[in-house]
Design a protein around this motif. Structure first.
Motif, mmCIF file in Angstrom:
data_model
loop_
_atom_site.group_PDB
_atom_site.id
_atom_site.type_symbol
_atom_site.label_atom_id
_atom_site.label_comp_id
_atom_site.label_asym_id
_atom_site.label_seq_id
_atom_site.Cartn_x
_atom_site.Cartn_y
_atom_site.Cartn_z
ATOM 1 N N TYR A 120 -37.813 -86.090 95.025
ATOM 2 C CA TYR A 120 -38.035 -87.594 95.371
ATOM 3 C C TYR A 120 -38.865 -87.597 96.832
ATOM 4 N N ASP A 124 -40.893 -85.750 98.012
ATOM 5 C CA ASP A 124 -42.470 -85.514 97.742
ATOM 6 C C ASP A 124 -43.097 -86.744 97.740
ATOM 7 N N LEU A 125 -42.535 -87.747 96.959
ATOM 8 C CA LEU A 125 -42.941 -88.788 96.579
ATOM 9 C C LEU A 125 -42.909 -89.967 97.709
ATOM 10 N N LEU A 167 -46.531 -91.334 99.168
ATOM 11 C CA LEU A 167 -47.487 -91.909 98.705
ATOM 12 C C LEU A 167 -47.783 -93.228 99.362
ATOM 13 N N ILE A 187 -48.484 -97.875 93.267
ATOM 14 C CA ILE A 187 -47.547 -97.043 92.037
ATOM 15 C C ILE A 187 -47.396 -98.305 91.191
ATOM 16 N N ARG A 222 -45.020 -89.767 86.440
ATOM 17 C CA ARG A 222 -43.649 -88.996 86.885
ATOM 18 C C ARG A 222 -42.315 -89.726 86.305
ATOM 19 N N ILE A 270 -38.654 -90.331 86.841
ATOM 20 C CA ILE A 270 -37.727 -89.792 88.067
ATOM 21 C C ILE A 270 -36.244 -90.339 87.293
ATOM 22 N N CYS A 304 -42.267 -95.141 98.229
ATOM 23 C CA CYS A 304 -41.069 -94.535 97.754
ATOM 24 C C CYS A 304 -40.206 -94.220 98.892
ATOM 25 N N LEU A 330 -38.518 -97.969 94.925
ATOM 26 C CA LEU A 330 -39.848 -97.679 94.556
ATOM 27 C C LEU A 330 -40.692 -99.386 94.758
ATOM 28 N N VAL A 375 -37.201 -85.203 89.319
ATOM 29 C CA VAL A 375 -38.638 -85.811 89.640
ATOM 30 C C VAL A 375 -39.187 -84.835 88.410
#
Length: 124
Positions: free
Chosen positions: A3, A5-6, A9, A13, A43, A45, A74, A106, A123
């Motif tokens: 998560y 890593d997101l 962003l 989304i 992706r 989740i 995120c 999100l 994820v």
């Protein structure tokens, strides 16, 4: 992928789907673009357990003073009114006193998805 890593962003989304995934599990499917000319990246989740989740129409939300989070679209909140609300109306802290609840959010194009969980999601 994790998560975290997101959390970097910054572009759009979109929420493709959200559904119960097994007993007391929730699956959230999002799409985003890794670069402007790329195809969308999809992706899943998956929260194997959750305390609560909500989906709000983003047109009716606003930023609230006093909330603290890391991430862009995120997010993980360390302080939020939603987290305090869930702490006050559930027995989660009594049942799992050794585990901290975590507020994930999100910020999608048309929706805001908030999840309170005791565990980090998968994820895929």
């Amino acid at each position: 992928m994790r998560y975290q890593d997101l959390m970097n962003l910054k572009d759009e989304i979109t929420l493709e789907d959200i559904k119960e995934y097994g007993q007391n599990s929730v699956e959230i499917i999002i799409n985003f673009y890794a670069s402007p000319k790329a195809n969308p990246v999809r992706r899943r989740i998956i929260f194997d357990t959750y305390v609560s989740y909500t989906v709000l129409n983003e047109s009716y939300t606003y930023n609230v003073d006093g909330e603290v989070y890391d991430g862009n679209l995120c997010r993980i909140y360390s302080e939020s009114h939603y987290l305090e609300y869930i702490k006050n109306i559930t027995l989660t802290e009594d049942v799992h006193p050794e585990t901290q609840m975590i507020h994930y959010e999100l910020v999608c194009e048309d929706h805001i998805v908030d999840v309170i969980s005791l565990e980090e999601p998968d994820v895929i």
